[in-house]
Design a protein around this motif. Sequence first.
Motif, mmCIF file in Angstrom:
data_model
loop_
_atom_site.group_PDB
_atom_site.id
_atom_site.type_symbol
_atom_site.label_atom_id
_atom_site.label_comp_id
_atom_site.label_asym_id
_atom_site.label_seq_id
_atom_site.Cartn_x
_atom_site.Cartn_y
_atom_site.Cartn_z
ATOM 1 N N SER A 12 0.835 -1.211 0.000
ATOM 2 C CA SER A 12 0.000 0.000 0.000
ATOM 3 C C SER A 12 0.866 1.255 0.000
ATOM 4 O O SER A 12 0.610 2.208 -0.744
ATOM 5 N N LEU A 13 1.909 1.243 0.841
ATOM 6 C CA LEU A 13 2.796 2.408 0.900
ATOM 7 C C LEU A 13 3.576 2.569 -0.398
ATOM 8 O O LEU A 13 3.853 3.692 -0.834
ATOM 9 N N SER A 14 3.901 1.450 -1.026
ATOM 10 C CA SER A 14 4.576 1.518 -2.329
ATOM 11 C C SER A 14 3.668 2.151 -3.377
ATOM 12 O O SER A 14 4.093 3.011 -4.155
ATOM 13 N N ILE A 15 2.390 1.751 -3.380
ATOM 14 C CA ILE A 15 1.427 2.320 -4.332
ATOM 15 C C ILE A 15 1.287 3.826 -4.120
ATOM 16 O O ILE A 15 1.187 4.604 -5.075
ATOM 17 N N LEU A 16 1.323 4.232 -2.857
ATOM 18 C CA LEU A 16 1.143 5.656 -2.537
ATOM 19 C C LEU A 16 2.456 6.445 -2.606
ATOM 20 O O LEU A 16 2.470 7.649 -2.371
ATOM 21 N N TYR A 22 5.401 18.025 -2.510
ATOM 22 C CA TYR A 22 5.902 16.738 -2.985
ATOM 23 C C TYR A 22 4.827 15.656 -2.987
ATOM 24 O O TYR A 22 4.851 14.749 -3.804
ATOM 25 N N TRP A 23 3.852 15.756 -2.043
ATOM 26 C CA TRP A 23 2.906 14.658 -1.837
ATOM 27 C C TRP A 23 1.498 14.931 -2.365
ATOM 28 O O TRP A 23 0.660 14.022 -2.360
ATOM 29 N N ALA A 24 1.198 16.156 -2.768
ATOM 30 C CA ALA A 24 -0.199 16.499 -3.102
ATOM 31 C C ALA A 24 -0.419 16.752 -4.586
ATOM 32 O O ALA A 24 -1.353 17.470 -4.958
ATOM 33 N N GLY A 25 0.373 16.163 -5.449
ATOM 34 C CA GLY A 25 0.152 16.304 -6.878
ATOM 35 C C GLY A 25 -1.092 15.542 -7.320
ATOM 36 O O GLY A 25 -1.599 14.689 -6.586
ATOM 37 N N PRO A 26 -1.607 15.816 -8.528
ATOM 38 C CA PRO A 26 -2.841 15.160 -9.005
ATOM 39 C C PRO A 26 -2.756 13.637 -8.989
ATOM 40 O O PRO A 26 -3.690 12.963 -8.564
ATOM 41 N N ARG A 27 -1.631 13.089 -9.444
ATOM 42 C CA ARG A 27 -1.497 11.630 -9.497
ATOM 43 C C ARG A 27 -1.479 11.040 -8.086
ATOM 44 O O ARG A 27 -2.103 9.998 -7.826
ATOM 45 N N GLU A 44 -8.281 6.439 -4.420
ATOM 46 C CA GLU A 44 -8.540 5.028 -4.736
ATOM 47 C C GLU A 44 -8.259 4.139 -3.534
ATOM 48 O O GLU A 44 -8.997 3.188 -3.257
ATOM 49 N N TRP A 45 -7.188 4.449 -2.795
ATOM 50 C CA TRP A 45 -6.867 3.654 -1.603
ATOM 51 C C TRP A 45 -7.939 3.861 -0.529
ATOM 52 O O TRP A 45 -8.370 2.906 0.129
#
Length: 456
Positions: A366-370, A389-394, A401-402
């Motif tokens: 899960s952490l890898s996906i995120l 760094y963490w709040a981009g669209p992707r 989804e998570w």
Amino acid sequence: MMSNTRSFIAAHRFGYGANAKTIRKIKQQPQQWLLNQITADNALKELTLLDMQWNSQLAAEQLNLYQQQKKQEKTPKASPQANMMLMASQNTQKQINKQLQKAISATVVHSIVTDSPFYWRLVDFFSNHFSVTGNGPRMRALAPTLEIEAIAPYISGSFADMLLAVESHPAMLLYLNNEQSIGPNSKAGKRSKGKRGLNENLAREILELHTLGVNAGYDQADVTELARAITGWGVEGKGSANFSFKANLHEPGRRDVFGKIYQQDGVKQGVRILNDLAVNAKTAEFVSRKLVNHFVNDNPPQALVDTMVAVWLKTKGNLPQVLQAMIEHPLSWSEQGAKFKTPREFVISTCRVCGIKKINPNFSKSLSILGQQPFAAGSPAGYKDTQEYWAGPRAMMGRIEWAEHVSKFVKNSPVELAQNALGPLMDERTELLISRAESKSQAVTLFLMSPEFQKR
């Protein structure tokens, strides 16, 4: 500010979020609740409760076995047995990978259920500060042991002790190749006739990432001098994870680092330099600013940083007292959440409030996906720690989804869940949106993706 509001801020900003059990425990003393978590007794209790069945000695034994198996694979006359040996080394490698996943899971699960979330946030902070990446069997085996052996036990002590523990730990020594560093004028260096020499990787990262920070006034000569001072710092090897000082690799002579002379004194020469770096004003500023940046704001208030630096210098880097200065400062208690959660904080706080201790895909996946797989930052600088760094669209689509996936396993009422997690910090509009959601799953997702839950 009402004490109830401060309780939610304490749990949210300094821990892994609130739930009904956490708020009952904090009661009317949120600051004391935080301070109690960084005592030596509590650190010992937390490490005892952690279900970690892996350490650097076991890692060294497995690696020694793996290397022996790989060596036998290459023996020509052993060809009838080659396939069996190949399978043996592959199985050992799988066991090492499995232990890494179990170590990651143990820490995440304990962070979900612990009564000391501030303590584990600090372990995570310093683990990222002293980042190592698990590339290859050797580092996959050793990476998680640095966090548990050289960082977690030292949260309640001085930064100098933590720094020395980290820089002399096999994970850091091998990650930055210091065991390969040889003083040019040492006995081994002279015998090699220039074929083997100084490796500056560890010295450079100590100055740039672990202590003074970039642009702190040191130069290449300081890096080289520190590298010379820690030549001979390595690991016993062959099934042992013990630190070993090899005098025949150590560069003789005195060293001049950051304006101070250190006499020839074997292993103590490097130790004394680390001790001085740990209490340097530049280090106090660099680490204090990173702490405020991590816990309070991407743009750390200078007054708060200055207060912590003053305590750092007065106490010679006593971490509990530096952290107490942060906890007791009014600028740390704004009701407005200013820090965007990292993926790790998002996953743990979600599972903590939803009462989830096991998920599929597992925590590491899960952490890898995120985007924040533990021990996989890929750089000694670790993962970034800002919203940019963490709040981009992707990245946000990944979180949505998570959150949608996790929401299917939540049994509680979404409104009750949100109230337990956010209390007075929840906006009326968020509560209205949750209550009007078309399904329970959608309501939980709306809560988990709300600005109040995403920021702390």
